[in-house]
Design a protein around this motif. Sequence first.
Motif, PDB file in Angstrom:
ATOM      1  N   LYS A   7       0.854  -1.191   0.000  1.00  0.00           N
ATOM      2  CA  LYS A   7       0.000   0.000   0.000  1.00  0.00           C
ATOM      3  C   LYS A   7       0.882   1.229   0.000  1.00  0.00           C
ATOM      4  CE  LYS A   7      -3.993  -1.591   2.680  1.00  0.00           C
ATOM      5  NZ  LYS A   7      -4.662  -1.406   3.971  1.00  0.00           N
ATOM      6  N   TYR A   8       0.515   2.216  -0.820  1.00  0.00           N
ATOM      7  CA  TYR A   8       1.115   3.549  -0.699  1.00  0.00           C
ATOM      8  C   TYR A   8       0.054   4.395  -0.005  1.00  0.00           C
ATOM      9  CZ  TYR A   8       4.371   2.115  -4.448  1.00  0.00           C
ATOM     10  OH  TYR A   8       5.300   1.483  -5.219  1.00  0.00           O
ATOM     11  N   GLY A   9       0.188   4.655   1.256  1.00  0.00           N
ATOM     12  CA  GLY A   9      -0.874   5.336   1.992  1.00  0.00           C
ATOM     13  C   GLY A   9      -2.121   4.471   1.948  1.00  0.00           C
ATOM     14  N   GLU A  10      -3.189   5.030   1.404  1.00  0.00           N
ATOM     15  CA  GLU A  10      -4.442   4.268   1.341  1.00  0.00           C
ATOM     16  C   GLU A  10      -4.509   3.432   0.062  1.00  0.00           C
ATOM     17  OE1 GLU A  10      -7.252   3.821   3.539  1.00  0.00           O
ATOM     18  OE2 GLU A  10      -5.435   4.347   4.662  1.00  0.00           O
ATOM     19  N   GLN A  11      -3.649   3.794  -0.932  1.00  0.00           N
ATOM     20  CA  GLN A  11      -3.762   3.129  -2.223  1.00  0.00           C
ATOM     21  C   GLN A  11      -3.102   1.751  -2.212  1.00  0.00           C
ATOM     22  OE1 GLN A  11      -1.941   4.948  -5.620  1.00  0.00           O
ATOM     23  NE2 GLN A  11      -2.954   3.479  -6.977  1.00  0.00           N
ATOM     24  N   ILE A  12      -3.854   0.754  -2.688  1.00  0.00           N
ATOM     25  CA  ILE A  12      -3.293  -0.601  -2.777  1.00  0.00           C
ATOM     26  C   ILE A  12      -2.667  -0.763  -4.164  1.00  0.00           C
ATOM     27  CG2 ILE A  12      -3.803  -3.060  -2.680  1.00  0.00           C
ATOM     28  CD1 ILE A  12      -6.273  -2.309  -0.970  1.00  0.00           C
ATOM     29  N   ALA A  13      -1.340  -0.850  -4.236  1.00  0.00           N
ATOM     30  CA  ALA A  13      -0.657  -0.986  -5.527  1.00  0.00           C
ATOM     31  C   ALA A  13      -0.508  -2.455  -5.904  1.00  0.00           C
ATOM     32  CB  ALA A  13       0.705  -0.312  -5.476  1.00  0.00           C
ATOM     33  N   VAL A  14      -0.299  -3.318  -4.911  1.00  0.00           N
ATOM     34  CA  VAL A  14      -0.173  -4.762  -5.123  1.00  0.00           C
ATOM     35  C   VAL A  14      -1.050  -5.441  -4.083  1.00  0.00           C
ATOM     36  CG1 VAL A  14       1.411  -6.697  -4.782  1.00  0.00           C
ATOM     37  CG2 VAL A  14       2.123  -4.776  -6.202  1.00  0.00           C
ATOM     38  N   PRO A  39      16.134  -1.493 -13.975  1.00  0.00           N
ATOM     39  CA  PRO A  39      14.962  -0.720 -13.550  1.00  0.00           C
ATOM     40  C   PRO A  39      14.254  -0.075 -14.735  1.00  0.00           C
ATOM     41  CG  PRO A  39      16.972   0.005 -12.410  1.00  0.00           C
ATOM     42  CD  PRO A  39      17.390  -0.871 -13.539  1.00  0.00           C
ATOM     43  N   GLU A  40      13.006   0.314 -14.495  1.00  0.00           N
ATOM     44  CA  GLU A  40      12.235   1.057 -15.483  1.00  0.00           C
ATOM     45  C   GLU A  40      13.016   2.321 -15.859  1.00  0.00           C
ATOM     46  OE1 GLU A  40       8.494   2.054 -13.772  1.00  0.00           O
ATOM     47  OE2 GLU A  40       7.423   1.815 -15.659  1.00  0.00           O
ATOM     48  N   HIS A  41      12.970   2.726 -17.097  1.00  0.00           N
ATOM     49  CA  HIS A  41      13.651   3.919 -17.615  1.00  0.00           C
ATOM     50  C   HIS A  41      15.178   3.810 -17.595  1.00  0.00           C
ATOM     51  CE1 HIS A  41       9.644   5.397 -17.424  1.00  0.00           C
ATOM     52  NE2 HIS A  41       9.647   5.558 -16.125  1.00  0.00           N
ATOM     53  N   GLY A  84       0.758  -6.248 -17.656  1.00  0.00           N
ATOM     54  CA  GLY A  84      -0.315  -5.475 -17.035  1.00  0.00           C
ATOM     55  C   GLY A  84      -0.288  -4.067 -17.590  1.00  0.00           C
ATOM     56  N   PRO A  85      -1.439  -3.404 -17.597  1.00  0.00           N
ATOM     57  CA  PRO A  85      -1.465  -2.020 -18.092  1.00  0.00           C
ATOM     58  C   PRO A  85      -0.692  -1.095 -17.155  1.00  0.00           C
ATOM     59  CG  PRO A  85      -3.597  -2.636 -17.157  1.00  0.00           C
ATOM     60  CD  PRO A  85      -2.750  -3.862 -17.132  1.00  0.00           C
ATOM     61  N   ASN A  86      -0.463   0.122 -17.561  1.00  0.00           N
ATOM     62  CA  ASN A  86       0.232   1.079 -16.700  1.00  0.00           C
ATOM     63  C   ASN A  86      -0.509   1.210 -15.371  1.00  0.00           C
ATOM     64  OD1 ASN A  86       2.347   1.743 -18.376  1.00  0.00           O
ATOM     65  ND2 ASN A  86       1.129   3.268 -19.483  1.00  0.00           N
ATOM     66  N   GLY A  87       0.258   1.217 -14.299  1.00  0.00           N
ATOM     67  CA  GLY A  87      -0.351   1.372 -12.976  1.00  0.00           C
ATOM     68  C   GLY A  87      -0.823   0.070 -12.365  1.00  0.00           C
ATOM     69  N   ALA A  88      -0.550  -1.063 -13.036  1.00  0.00           N
ATOM     70  CA  ALA A  88      -1.040  -2.358 -12.546  1.00  0.00           C
ATOM     71  C   ALA A  88      -0.311  -2.811 -11.280  1.00  0.00           C
ATOM     72  CB  ALA A  88      -0.877  -3.416 -13.631  1.00  0.00           C
ATOM     73  N   GLY A  89       0.920  -2.318 -11.087  1.00  0.00           N
ATOM     74  CA  GLY A  89       1.685  -2.727  -9.913  1.00  0.00           C
ATOM     75  C   GLY A  89       2.941  -3.516 -10.252  1.00  0.00           C
ATOM     76  N   LYS A  90       3.304  -3.556 -11.530  1.00  0.00           N
ATOM     77  CA  LYS A  90       4.462  -4.351 -11.965  1.00  0.00           C
ATOM     78  C   LYS A  90       5.754  -3.844 -11.326  1.00  0.00           C
ATOM     79  CE  LYS A  90       3.792  -3.351 -16.363  1.00  0.00           C
ATOM     80  NZ  LYS A  90       2.636  -2.433 -16.266  1.00  0.00           N
ATOM     81  N   SER A  91       6.012  -2.542 -11.484  1.00  0.00           N
ATOM     82  CA  SER A  91       7.265  -1.992 -10.945  1.00  0.00           C
ATOM     83  C   SER A  91       7.305  -2.126  -9.427  1.00  0.00           C
ATOM     84  CB  SER A  91       7.412  -0.518 -11.326  1.00  0.00           C
ATOM     85  OG  SER A  91       7.486  -0.400 -12.721  1.00  0.00           O
ATOM     86  N   THR A  92       6.155  -1.940  -8.801  1.00  0.00           N
ATOM     87  CA  THR A  92       6.104  -2.046  -7.338  1.00  0.00           C
ATOM     88  C   THR A  92       6.535  -3.448  -6.904  1.00  0.00           C
ATOM     89  OG1 THR A  92       4.357  -0.396  -7.221  1.00  0.00           O
ATOM     90  CG2 THR A  92       4.579  -1.848  -5.319  1.00  0.00           C
ATOM     91  N   LEU A  93       6.025  -4.472  -7.584  1.00  0.00           N
ATOM     92  CA  LEU A  93       6.416  -5.836  -7.204  1.00  0.00           C
ATOM     93  C   LEU A  93       7.908  -6.055  -7.437  1.00  0.00           C
ATOM     94  CD1 LEU A  93       5.144  -8.641  -6.245  1.00  0.00           C
ATOM     95  CD2 LEU A  93       6.015  -9.341  -8.467  1.00  0.00           C
TER      96      LEU A  93
END
Length: 297
Positions: free
Chosen positions: A11-18, A81-83, A35-44
């Motif tokens: 979770k990032y604050g209240e947002q569940i990323a994974v 990493p991404e980028h 997964g589409p952008n924002g799916a949680g791939k980079s977070t995992l």
Amino acid sequence: MSIKVVHVSKKYGEQIAVNNLDFEINKGEIVGFLGPNGAGKSTLMKMLTGFLTPTEGVLYINDIPVIPNQKQTNKHIGYLPEHNPLYKEMFVKEYLRFIADIHKVDKSEIDKVVLQTGLNSEASKKIHQLSKGYQQRVGLAAALIHNPEVLILDEPTTGLDPNQILEIRALIKEIGKEKTVLFSTHIMQEVEAVCDRVIIINKGNLKVDEKLSTLKAGQQQIIQVEFDFKIEEQFIKQISNLVSWVNYHDNEWELTFNTQEDQRAAIFDFAQEQGLKILQMNTKNKTLETLFKEVTA
Ligand code: ADP
Ligand code: MG
């Protein structure tokens, strides 16, 4: 087990990323993480490499829990990493020497990875002088320098031109012969071209985890055909293996078959029997993409 993700949430604050991801990856597998952008791939991926701590659950690399053993587990991981952050003012070899120092590996490893990633011709240039495709190779070379068993590549082909994409895909496939690879992308064809298995996530949730061969076996075949004359549905229905048919434009039909075997010759025979000519015929095997759209809609 090379990678183990056990009921992991972030979770990032209240947002569940994974959200409660749970899967294992065997040694030697090449897995597309889709997964589409924002799916949680980079977070995992950042949790696998110990850059982020999960809110819940445990991640393992070679059966060692990442937290609190990041130093140890990162020895087994090559991470792009991404980028692809690089020090672009450095020369390629200078940068790789710097990375080799960080990993405390012998300088002779540099020549090996330069060769392995096809960087020979560019190795004496400054990184910013290279094309994006070659910069990506530098990122890959840096990820490989300590000869890790597990590669974690975050969107390695994003931002490359079509030729560069093909080159990097081929390189990943080649490297993947000896390593376990988890690489993220939002392109389904990429997974088809490179992977043994696909994991699809959407909004942090696991949607699909399948071997590609299993997905393909269940795939339907779609053929678009245009005849020179109108034909009634009752005749179309007689074509064997047909599961559905749509007359979407004048004499044009979209035919869906429940078999992987090429049905074009059968359609040709059918047209001949009916005294029709075929003006055009296209196969449209988009079903893996359709699956992706379905589960990420
Ligand atoms: P992907 O790599 O699949 O595009 P990310 O893992 O980058 O997805 O992001 C997953 C979700 O978490 C997104 O909604 C994103 O906005 C959010 N997110 C990512 N990083 C942060 C952060 N540092 N702080 C807050 N929210 C974040
Ligand atoms: Mg990402």
